[in-house]
Design an enzyme around this catalytic site. Structure first.
Site, PDB file in Angstrom:
ATOM      1  N   TRP A 132       1.709   3.962   6.140  1.00 38.19           N
ATOM      2  CA  TRP A 132       1.915   4.179   7.582  1.00 38.19           C
ATOM      3  C   TRP A 132       0.698   3.759   8.403  1.00 38.19           C
ATOM      4  CZ3 TRP A 132       6.661   4.047   8.591  1.00 38.19           C
ATOM      5  CH2 TRP A 132       7.586   4.592   7.707  1.00 38.19           C
TER       6      TRP A 132
ATOM      7  N   ASP B  43      -1.680  10.243  13.563  1.00 37.52           N
ATOM      8  CA  ASP B  43      -0.237  10.219  13.311  1.00 37.52           C
ATOM      9  C   ASP B  43       0.057  11.439  12.442  1.00 37.52           C
ATOM     10  OD1 ASP B  43       2.312   9.898  12.362  1.00 37.52           O
ATOM     11  OD2 ASP B  43       2.022   7.898  11.512  1.00 37.52           O
TER      12      ASP B  43
ATOM     13  N   LYS C  32      11.106  15.403  10.830  1.00 37.51           N
ATOM     14  CA  LYS C  32      10.656  16.190   9.667  1.00 37.51           C
ATOM     15  C   LYS C  32      10.485  17.647  10.083  1.00 37.51           C
ATOM     16  CE  LYS C  32       8.436  11.944   8.488  1.00 37.51           C
ATOM     17  NZ  LYS C  32       9.453  11.341   7.662  1.00 37.51           N
TER      18      LYS C  32
HETATM   19  N1  PMP Z   1       4.340   7.770  10.356  1.00 38.89           N
HETATM   20  C1  PMP Z   1       4.621   8.561   9.312  1.00 38.89           C
HETATM   21  C2  PMP Z   1       3.524   9.361   8.697  1.00 38.89           C
HETATM   22  C3  PMP Z   1       5.908   8.622   8.803  1.00 38.89           C
HETATM   23  O1  PMP Z   1       6.183   9.397   7.746  1.00 38.89           O
HETATM   24  C4  PMP Z   1       6.927   7.846   9.402  1.00 38.89           C
HETATM   25  C5  PMP Z   1       8.364   7.853   8.921  1.00 38.89           C
HETATM   26  N2  PMP Z   1       8.729   8.696   8.025  1.00 38.89           N
HETATM   27  C6  PMP Z   1       6.582   7.042  10.480  1.00 38.89           C
HETATM   28  C7  PMP Z   1       5.291   7.027  10.934  1.00 38.89           C
HETATM   29  C8  PMP Z   1       7.626   6.183  11.148  1.00 38.89           C
HETATM   30  O2  PMP Z   1       8.485   6.988  11.871  1.00 38.89           O
HETATM   31  P1  PMP Z   1       9.784   6.460  12.585  1.00 38.89           P
HETATM   32  O3  PMP Z   1      10.751   6.101  11.530  1.00 38.89           O
HETATM   33  O4  PMP Z   1      10.212   7.641  13.411  1.00 38.89           O
HETATM   34  O5  PMP Z   1       9.411   5.301  13.424  1.00 38.89           O
END
Ligand code: PMP
Length: 368
Positions: free
Chosen positions: A109, A176, A200
């Site tokens: 991520w 994040d 989540k």
């Molecule tokens: N950052 C983290 C730590 C994640 O776990 C996720 C998706 N699980 C995201 C960003 C991306 O999120 P989204 O699918 O809502 O764009």
């Protein structure tokens, strides 16, 4: 094998997200979909300009401030486009031709966020645990001279590593927190910005929560940005228009509000944190005690909410996956890029569900 009472209509959902939602919240939401707070309108039918929705927004902000102890200097904004949209929105607003951003890379991520930032300016990795396959948390940060911000991901949802405390940074820190927000106490005042997708610990996908210090917001230098920002990609739009420039995801925001009510009934974040620690300990204890299981992350970097492990062979992994699904334990297959298993223990997962899974894992390993 323990004889488990599985109701297959309501399996144990240990998925990484969208994740399990407490039943009482689902029940309440299904009622409010028909009639929200006596208005006679369902929440999905209510105008986002109505007094009821404006009140709801303020109630949510106030509950977030209380639960996370968010100082008044922080804006609380609601965006769309998932957490992923923040990967580009942050550099679009805070980078620019003359500015730099530092990234701490602990997995997929943060890597994605870095790649996105590079499209808009000078963004660089200042520490990474890629060399050991993200089994640890990066350390020894080699900061740039004066970065606009330092970016990190507090919990790596895919690899299952987690910062045990925030990195110490002399520069504005962006986090994040998509997979661990509200699962443990943090000191918000140490951050310039925290963001998290909802699916989540905050309800359902569709809204992204942004907590941003006003001083950091004021550090946006429009003169440095080489193009005029699209309206919805500018944080200024959300601050000026109370996150209501256009129609927000009304139902997702409402849902986030219901989750906050539920967290209050559970005794708040401190109490959830201690329950979460106990849940994680139950699983790690089983994994550590058996030679069958190989926890992926080093002990001092292990995530409390995404527990990752492998088995010694693909055949055994297939056997475990089949046995798990036959017993109603769903969502435990590892992310496709890493393989193995991942058990997600967000706030909504109960101790009883965790114990049932721990018993199952123990029995599976005893039989081999
Ligand atoms: N950052 C983290 C730590 C994640 O776990 C996720 C998706 N699980 C995201 C960003 C991306 O999120 P989204 O699918 O809502 O764009």
């Amino acid at each position: 094998m323990t004889s488990l009472q599985i109701d297959h209509k309501h399996p144990y959902n240990f998925g990484a997200g969208p994740a399990k939602i407490p039943k009482v919240v689902l029940q309440k939401a299904s009622e409010d979909l028909m009639n929200f707070r006596g208005t006679g309108l369902g929440i999905g039918e209510l105008s986002h300009r109505s007094d009821e929705f404006l009140e709801l927004l303020e109630e949510i902000r106030s509950n977030l401030r209380e639960l996370m102890n968010i100082p008044k200097e922080y804006h609380i904004l609601f965006c769309t486009g998932g957490a992923t949209n923040q990967f580009s929105m942050i550099p679009m607003n805070f980078l620019g031709e003359k500015r730099t951003a530092d990234f701490i890379i602990n997995g997929i991520w943060s890597k994605k966020a870095l790649e996105e930032a590079k499209k808009f300016g000078n963004a660089q990795c200042i520490a990474s645990s890629a060399d050991n396959g993200f089994r640890t948390i990066p350390k020894d940060f080699n900061f740039s001279e004066a970065p606009s911000y330092v970016y990190f991901n507090s919990n790596e949802t895919i690899y299952g590593n987690q910062f045990q405390s925030e990195p110490i940074s002399p520069f504005p820190l962006i986090c994040d927190a998509s997979s661990d927000i509200l699962s443990r106490e943090i000191d918000v005042s140490k951050y310039a910005m925290i963001f998290a997708g909802a699916q989540k610990n905050l309800g359902i996908a569709g809204v992204t929560l942004i907590i941003m210090h006003e001083q950091f917001f004021n550090s946006i230098r429009k003169e440095d940005i080489p193009f005029s920002l699209p309206t919805l990609q500018s944080y200024e739009t959300y601050v000026k228009d109370n996150s209501l420039y256009n129609t927000p995801p009304v139902f997702c925001i409402y849902f986030l509000g219901e989750i906050l009510h539920w967290i209050k009934t559970k005794g708040g974040v401190r109490s959830l944190e201690s329950a979460n620690r106990e849940k994680a300990d139950l699983i790690y204890k089983i994994l550590d005690a058996s030679s069958l299981y190989k926890p992926y992350v080093d002990k001092n970097a292990r995530s409390m909410v995404n527990i990752t492990f492998t088995l010694s062979s693909e055949t055994l992994e297939k056997e475990l996956l089949t046995a798990a699904s036959q017993n109603g334990f769903l969502g435990i297959q590892g992310h496709r890029t890493v393989g193995g298993f991942r058990i997600s223990l967000y706030n909504s997962i109960t101790r009883e569900e965790t114990e049932a899974l721990a018993d199952f894992l123990k029995d599976f390993s005893n039989g081999r």
